[in-house]
Design a protein around this motif. Structure first.
Motif, short mmCIF file in Angstrom:
data_model
loop_
_atom_site.label_atom_id
_atom_site.label_comp_id
_atom_site.label_asym_id
_atom_site.label_seq_id
_atom_site.Cartn_x
_atom_site.Cartn_y
_atom_site.Cartn_z
N GLY A 159 50.80 11.76 115.19
CA GLY A 159 52.10 11.15 115.42
C GLY A 159 52.40 11.17 116.91
N ASP A 160 53.51 10.58 117.29
CA ASP A 160 53.90 10.54 118.70
C ASP A 160 54.25 11.92 119.21
N LEU A 161 54.04 12.12 120.52
CA LEU A 161 54.55 13.33 121.15
C LEU A 161 56.07 13.30 121.13
N ASP A 162 56.67 14.42 120.77
CA ASP A 162 58.13 14.53 120.79
C ASP A 162 58.53 15.18 122.10
N PHE A 163 58.89 14.38 123.07
CA PHE A 163 59.20 14.93 124.39
C PHE A 163 60.49 15.73 124.41
N HIS A 164 61.28 15.63 123.35
CA HIS A 164 62.49 16.43 123.25
C HIS A 164 62.23 17.78 122.58
N ASP A 165 61.02 17.95 122.03
CA ASP A 165 60.71 19.20 121.33
C ASP A 165 59.19 19.46 121.39
N THR A 176 48.92 21.47 111.63
CA THR A 176 47.94 20.40 111.72
C THR A 176 48.39 19.33 112.70
N ALA A 177 49.65 18.93 112.58
CA ALA A 177 50.18 17.93 113.50
C ALA A 177 50.28 18.48 114.92
N ALA A 178 50.59 19.76 115.04
CA ALA A 178 50.68 20.37 116.38
C ALA A 178 49.32 20.36 117.07
N GLY A 180 46.91 18.20 116.42
CA GLY A 180 46.65 16.80 116.73
C GLY A 180 47.38 16.34 117.98
N ARG A 181 48.61 16.79 118.15
CA ARG A 181 49.36 16.41 119.35
C ARG A 181 48.74 16.99 120.60
N SER A 182 48.24 18.22 120.51
CA SER A 182 47.60 18.81 121.68
C SER A 182 46.34 18.04 122.07
N LYS A 183 45.61 17.53 121.07
CA LYS A 183 44.41 16.75 121.35
C LYS A 183 44.76 15.35 121.83
N LEU A 184 45.87 14.78 121.35
CA LEU A 184 46.38 13.53 121.90
C LEU A 184 46.74 13.72 123.36
N ALA A 185 47.37 14.84 123.67
CA ALA A 185 47.74 15.12 125.06
C ALA A 185 46.49 15.24 125.94
N ASN A 186 45.41 15.81 125.42
CA ASN A 186 44.16 15.88 126.19
C ASN A 186 43.69 14.50 126.62
N LEU A 187 43.78 13.53 125.71
CA LEU A 187 43.35 12.17 126.04
C LEU A 187 44.31 11.50 127.02
N MET A 188 45.60 11.64 126.79
CA MET A 188 46.56 11.05 127.71
C MET A 188 46.39 11.63 129.12
N PHE A 189 46.14 12.92 129.19
CA PHE A 189 45.89 13.57 130.48
C PHE A 189 44.66 12.98 131.16
N THR A 190 43.58 12.81 130.40
CA THR A 190 42.35 12.25 130.96
C THR A 190 42.58 10.85 131.52
N TYR A 191 43.25 10.01 130.77
CA TYR A 191 43.45 8.63 131.20
C TYR A 191 44.35 8.55 132.43
N GLU A 192 45.39 9.36 132.45
CA GLU A 192 46.28 9.35 133.62
C GLU A 192 45.59 9.95 134.84
N LEU A 193 44.81 11.01 134.63
CA LEU A 193 44.09 11.61 135.74
C LEU A 193 43.09 10.62 136.32
#
Length: 310
Positions: A159-165, A176-178, A180-193
């Motif tokens: 699911g989407d990252l909840d930037f408010h929480d 499980t979702a937590a 998944g979100r951490s692994k989504l963040a890994n990809l977003m970090f890679t692409y932005e870096l």
């Protein structure tokens, strides 16, 4: 060996290169470290438990006589430890060629890091974000240097990252979702870096995932599931799980293949990317959301107090 069956035998010589690998005392990280050491790299095992790190280093040198393997204590759930480890690495090395962000926690009940972050997001993403930011200037002028961050196919289930929480302090915690979100963040970090690194002497940010690998972490995560899940998983396990040596190949390819391009994502080529030889794979549309990537970057800088020299 054809490129469609890229293996450890295809890893080019690494003599003269310094590779720092987090969580390298077991599983995929250990196998990655062993191959790089065998190819001549000076390998640093960045590990929370120094004793286990020493045991892992001894196992590598037993298999690879003459290997240059050192241990650096690093607890990614502590910004104090991260800063201390980065300082010690900076004192010991004038350059780093490979930073492989491999360590992680998976499907654990809700816990907090030393700094008050939800444990999976705090360790898997924020810890690596801070560690990378504190070391990146040792890589920025090194030709061919790469930051490789290990994600997971589970990023699709987040699911989407909840930037408010981001710390899951409201509502029911879903481990499980937590994860998944951490692994989504890994990809977003890679692409932005990678976007920020573009044009800087060849330094690249690349991502990888191991598929279904037979590691202590994966076995522990299955053991935390319901009896029904464990029974069903036992039936399909042979189709989805591969040895850790195979699980390390996407990371090794992302780190060493001369044909790799910045911002690529490597994973197994087989069914549901669960097993097989490594190739470029696609991540979710959500992971490519530019606005979310930039918002995550800003939030990560604010939470960790670490800014990047790019």
């Amino acid at each position: 060996m054809t490129r469609s069956r890229w293996s450890a035998a295809d890893v080019p010589g690494q003599k003269g290169r310094v590779a720092v690998i987090t969580g390298a005392n077991t599983g995929v990280g250990f196998e990655t470290a062993k191959v790089l050491a065998a190819r001549g790299a000076s390998v640093v095992l960045a590990i929370r438990d120094a004793d286990r790190g020493k045991q892992a280093a001894d196992r590598i040198t037993a298999d690879v006589p003459g290997a240059d393997v050192r241990v650096q204590r690093l607890d990614l759930a502590s910004l104090t430890s991260i800063r201390a480890a980065a300082g010690e690495l900076r004192a010991a090395h004038s350059r780093i060629d490979l930073l492989i962000n491999n360590a992680g926690v998976m499907y654990v009940p809700r816990q907090l890091t030393e700094d008050g972050f939800e444990l999976q997001f705090g360790t898997n993403h924020l810890g690596h974000f801070a560690f990378t930011g504190l070391l990146l200037d040792l890589m920025a002028d090194v030709p061919g240097s790469r930051v490789v961050t290990v994600s997971s196919a589970a990023h699709r289930q987040s699911g989407d990252l909840d930037f408010h929480d981001l710390d899951w302090s409201r509502g029911d915690y879903n481990r499980t979702a937590a994860y998944g979100r951490s692994k989504l963040a890994n990809l977003m970090f890679t692409y932005e870096l990678q976007r920020r690194l573009s044009g800087r002497n060849g330094t690249m940010a690349v991502a990888a995932h191991p598929g279904g690998s037979d590691t202590g972490g994966s076995r522990a995560s299955v053991s935390r599931q319901s009896p029904l899940f464990r029974a069903a998983f036992a039936v399909v396990r042979p189709l989805l799980i591969q040895p850790a040596e195979m699980g390390a190949l996407p990371t090794l390819r992302a780190a060493t293949d001369p044909a790799v391009q910045g911002g690529q994502y490597y994973g197994p080529h087989g069914l549901a990317e669960s097993r097989g030889y490594p190739k470029v794979v696609k991540s979710s549309a959500r992971s490519h959301d530019l606005a979310a990537q930039r918002r995550l970057w800003s939030a990560s800088e604010e939470l960790t107090g670490v800014t990047f020299p790019v």
